[in-house]
Design an enzyme around this catalytic site. Structure first.
Site, PDB file in Angstrom:
ATOM      1  N   ASP A  32     -20.339  49.622 -34.679  1.00 29.76           N
ATOM      2  CA  ASP A  32     -19.845  50.929 -34.243  1.00 29.76           C
ATOM      3  C   ASP A  32     -19.451  51.803 -35.428  1.00 29.76           C
ATOM      4  O   ASP A  32     -19.693  53.011 -35.427  1.00 29.76           O
ATOM      5  CB  ASP A  32     -18.620  50.743 -33.321  1.00 29.76           C
ATOM      6  CG  ASP A  32     -19.016  50.075 -32.007  1.00 29.76           C
ATOM      7  OD1 ASP A  32     -18.123  49.797 -31.182  1.00 29.76           O
ATOM      8  OD2 ASP A  32     -20.228  49.827 -31.824  1.00 29.76           O
ATOM      9  N   TYR A  35     -22.372  53.526 -36.826  1.00 31.11           N
ATOM     10  CA  TYR A  35     -22.842  54.574 -35.906  1.00 31.11           C
ATOM     11  C   TYR A  35     -21.950  55.808 -36.043  1.00 31.11           C
ATOM     12  O   TYR A  35     -22.435  56.934 -36.185  1.00 31.11           O
ATOM     13  CB  TYR A  35     -22.824  54.048 -34.465  1.00 31.11           C
ATOM     14  CG  TYR A  35     -23.215  55.087 -33.449  1.00 31.11           C
ATOM     15  CD1 TYR A  35     -22.228  55.809 -32.759  1.00 31.11           C
ATOM     16  CD2 TYR A  35     -24.541  55.403 -33.217  1.00 31.11           C
ATOM     17  CE1 TYR A  35     -22.578  56.797 -31.862  1.00 31.11           C
ATOM     18  CE2 TYR A  35     -24.893  56.386 -32.310  1.00 31.11           C
ATOM     19  CZ  TYR A  35     -23.904  57.084 -31.638  1.00 31.11           C
ATOM     20  OH  TYR A  35     -24.264  58.069 -30.743  1.00 31.11           O
ATOM     21  N   ASP A  36     -20.633  55.583 -36.034  1.00 30.08           N
ATOM     22  CA  ASP A  36     -19.686  56.711 -36.135  1.00 30.08           C
ATOM     23  C   ASP A  36     -19.897  57.470 -37.451  1.00 30.08           C
ATOM     24  O   ASP A  36     -19.857  58.706 -37.488  1.00 30.08           O
ATOM     25  CB  ASP A  36     -18.247  56.193 -36.067  1.00 30.08           C
ATOM     26  CG  ASP A  36     -17.943  55.606 -34.685  1.00 30.08           C
ATOM     27  OD1 ASP A  36     -16.964  54.824 -34.571  1.00 30.08           O
ATOM     28  OD2 ASP A  36     -18.705  55.902 -33.740  1.00 30.08           O
ATOM     29  N   LEU A  82     -31.429  54.543   2.617  1.00 29.93           N
ATOM     30  CA  LEU A  82     -32.052  53.270   2.971  1.00 29.93           C
ATOM     31  C   LEU A  82     -31.497  52.769   4.299  1.00 29.93           C
ATOM     32  O   LEU A  82     -30.322  52.968   4.594  1.00 29.93           O
ATOM     33  CB  LEU A  82     -31.717  52.226   1.894  1.00 29.93           C
ATOM     34  CG  LEU A  82     -32.278  52.491   0.507  1.00 29.93           C
ATOM     35  CD1 LEU A  82     -31.649  51.541  -0.485  1.00 29.93           C
ATOM     36  CD2 LEU A  82     -33.777  52.363   0.511  1.00 29.93           C
ATOM     37  N   LYS A 115     -27.090  46.640  -5.513  1.00 31.83           N
ATOM     38  CA  LYS A 115     -26.845  47.998  -5.005  1.00 31.83           C
ATOM     39  C   LYS A 115     -25.541  48.495  -5.631  1.00 31.83           C
ATOM     40  O   LYS A 115     -24.447  48.151  -5.191  1.00 31.83           O
ATOM     41  CB  LYS A 115     -26.753  47.982  -3.485  1.00 31.83           C
ATOM     42  CG  LYS A 115     -26.756  49.374  -2.864  1.00 31.83           C
ATOM     43  CD  LYS A 115     -26.905  49.319  -1.348  1.00 31.83           C
ATOM     44  CE  LYS A 115     -26.960  50.708  -0.749  1.00 31.83           C
ATOM     45  NZ  LYS A 115     -25.765  51.522  -1.098  1.00 31.83           N
ATOM     46  N   ARG A 136     -27.481  63.853  -5.169  1.00 30.96           N
ATOM     47  CA  ARG A 136     -28.416  63.638  -4.057  1.00 30.96           C
ATOM     48  C   ARG A 136     -28.198  64.679  -2.976  1.00 30.96           C
ATOM     49  O   ARG A 136     -29.142  65.162  -2.361  1.00 30.96           O
ATOM     50  CB  ARG A 136     -28.196  62.231  -3.497  1.00 30.96           C
ATOM     51  CG  ARG A 136     -29.076  61.898  -2.309  1.00 30.96           C
ATOM     52  CD  ARG A 136     -28.865  60.462  -1.791  1.00 30.96           C
ATOM     53  NE  ARG A 136     -29.651  60.235  -0.602  1.00 30.96           N
ATOM     54  CZ  ARG A 136     -29.333  60.708   0.603  1.00 30.96           C
ATOM     55  NH1 ARG A 136     -28.237  61.432   0.752  1.00 30.96           N
ATOM     56  NH2 ARG A 136     -30.104  60.482   1.644  1.00 30.96           N
TER      57      ARG A 136
HETATM   58  N1  LIG Z   1     -27.480  52.208  -5.277  1.00 35.49           N
HETATM   59  C1  LIG Z   1     -28.422  51.454  -5.833  1.00 35.49           C
HETATM   60  O1  LIG Z   1     -28.131  50.638  -6.717  1.00 35.49           O
HETATM   61  N2  LIG Z   1     -29.778  51.640  -5.414  1.00 35.49           N
HETATM   62  N3  LIG Z   1     -30.209  52.593  -4.557  1.00 35.49           N
HETATM   63  C2  LIG Z   1     -31.528  52.422  -4.500  1.00 35.49           C
HETATM   64  C3  LIG Z   1     -32.440  53.257  -3.716  1.00 35.49           C
HETATM   65  C4  LIG Z   1     -32.088  54.254  -2.847  1.00 35.49           C
HETATM   66  C5  LIG Z   1     -33.289  54.778  -2.375  1.00 35.49           C
HETATM   67  C6  LIG Z   1     -34.318  54.085  -2.985  1.00 35.49           C
HETATM   68  O2  LIG Z   1     -33.779  53.140  -3.830  1.00 35.49           O
HETATM   69  N4  LIG Z   1     -31.964  51.402  -5.261  1.00 35.49           N
HETATM   70  C7  LIG Z   1     -30.864  50.902  -5.841  1.00 35.49           C
HETATM   71  N5  LIG Z   1     -30.825  49.850  -6.707  1.00 35.49           N
END
Ligand SMILES: NC(=O)n1nc(-c2ccco2)nc1N
Length: 323
Positions: A32, A35-36, A82, A115, A136
C-alpha cells in the site's frame, strides 16, 4: 509539454495496473505504501499541469460539487428481477421445467453465484471509458448515479486490456462488506448520527447521495454478474466465460462463483455456501443459478416473472436462524 504528458500517461498506466491487481484480481502487486507514493506523485504533477488532467485519471474519482438532483436513465435492455425458490423441491421443479423445454437429451451446465445483498447497478462503457452508472430503479428506468459509482475503487474508470466492444453495459451488485458496515455504524454512533439497519440499506443509501464526497467515504465494493447492452463487438458464448472476460477487463467477480454440470451440483453448492455464509465478509441472501450456455438461455427466453434460465434460491433471513 510532451514529456510531462508522457510521464503522466506512464504513471497512470502503472497505477491502473496496480488497481486492477488489487481490486479485480484480489492479488496486490505492490505494498500500500508504494501505491500511495505513486498516487501522491501523480497528484503533484497534475497540480502543476491542471490542463493535463483527464477524467480517466485515477485521481479523478471524487466529484467536487453536489448535484441538485438525479437524472433518470432508460435501461435499453431491461434489468430483470429473478423468480425465487425456497427449498430443494422447488429448485428441482426449476430444473425439470428447463429439461422439459430443452428435451432430456440436451444437458446444460449451471453457474452458481452467491446472491450479494446490496444494490444492483448498471455501468455503461463506451470505447473503454466509464460513461455512466445507474440504479436498477423499476428495471426500465433508473437514476443516474455516475458521480457516486466513480468513487468506488473496484469499478474501473477505464477498461484494462483490449478486445472489448465499442459499447458494453456491465451489471453487478454494489455492496458494503460486514466489517465496513460495522465500522460505519460505530462512527455514526460516536458522532450521534443515524445508523444503518443492515449493509444493503447502507449501500443503497450511500449510492443515493447527491454529494459524491460522502459516498467516497463509504466502504463500498462491486462484483459484476451480467452484461446488458453490447454494441460493436462480441462476447464468449457462455455466461461464466463472459464473467472471466469481464475480470480481464478490470472488473471484480465473486470468488465463490462455480460452474456445475447439473442440478445435483446446485444442491451440493447450496449446502456448501449455506455452511460458509456466516464466515463470508459480505451479506448474501441466497444463490443465483443461471444456465451457462447463452444459446440455451436464448431458447428458454423469459416469463413475466423473469428469465426461465435463472432462479434465485433464497436463504432464510439470518436473524431467523439466530432465534
Ligand atoms: N444479487 C446478485 O448477487 N445477483 N443478481 C443476479 C442477477 C439478477 C438478474 C440477473 O442476474 N446475479 C447475481 N449474482
Amino acid at each position: 509539454p510532451a514529456a510531462i504528458s508522457q510521464q503522466l500517461d506512464e504513471l497512470r498506466a502503472v497505477i491502473n495496473q496496480h488497481n486492477y491487481r488489487y481490486y479485480a484480481m484480489d492479488d496486490p502487486s505492490v505494498p500500500d505504501a508504494e501505491y500511495d507514493r505513486l498516487m501522491r506523485q501523480l497528484q503533484a504533477i497534475e497540480a502543476d499541469y491542471p490542463e493535463a488532467v483527464n477524467p480517466e485519471s485515477p485521481t479523478q474519482r471524487v466529484g467536487a460539487e453536489p448535484l441538485e438532483g438525479f437524472q433518470q436513465i432508460q435501461h435499453e435492455v431491461p434489468m430483470l428481477s429473478l423468480d425465487n425458490v425456497f427449498n430443494s423441491e422447488e429448485l428441482l421443479d426449476f430444473d425439470r421445467r428447463i429439461t422439459e423445454r430443452l428435451g432430456s437429451d440436451t444437458p446444460f451446465r449451471l453457474v452458481c453465484e452467491p446472491k450479494l445483498d446490496g444494490a444492483a447497478v448498471s455501468l455503461l462503457y463506451r470505447h473503454g471509458k466509464l460513461e455512466r452508472g445507474a440504479t436498477r430503479g423499476d428495471g426500465a428506468v433508473g437514476e443516474d448515479i455516475t458521480h457516486n459509482v466513480r468513487t468506488i475503487k473496484s469499478i474501473p474508470l477505464r477498461l484494462m486490456g483490449e478486445g472489448y466492444p465499442d459499447v458494453i453495459e456491465v451489471r453487478g451488485e454494489i455492496y458494503m462488506p460486514k466489517k465496513g458496515f460495522d465500522e460505519l455504524n460505530e462512527r455514526a454512533r460516536a458522532n450521534d448520527e443515524k445508523t444503518f439497519v443492515n449493509p444493503r440499506n447502507a449501500a443503497a443509501g450511500s449510492l443515493r447521495m447527491l454529494d459524491a464526497r460522502i459516498t467516497a467515504e463509504r466502504p463500498l465494493e462491486m462484483c459484476c454478474y451480467s452484461v446488458g447492452l453490447v454494441e460493436g463487438g462480441d462476447l464468449p458464448a457462455g455466461h461464466y466465460a463472459i464473467l472471466e472476460q469481464l475480470q480481464q477487463w478490470g472488473f471484480r467477480i465473486n470468488s465463490e462463483m462455480r460452474v456445475v454440470d447439473n442440478v445435483q451440483g446446485c444442491l451440493e453448492y447450496h449446502d456448501y455456501l449455506l455452511a460458509k455464509r456466516s464466515s463470508l465478509p459480505y451479506d448474501i441472501d441466497g444463490i443465483v443459478y443461471k444456465v451457462d450456455d447463452l444459446e440455451l438461455q436464448q431458447e428458454l427466453g423469459f416469463t413475466a416473472k423473469g428469465p426461465r434460465w435463472a432462479i434465485a434460491h433464497k436463504f432464510p433471513a439470518e436473524e431467523e436462524i439466530t432465534k
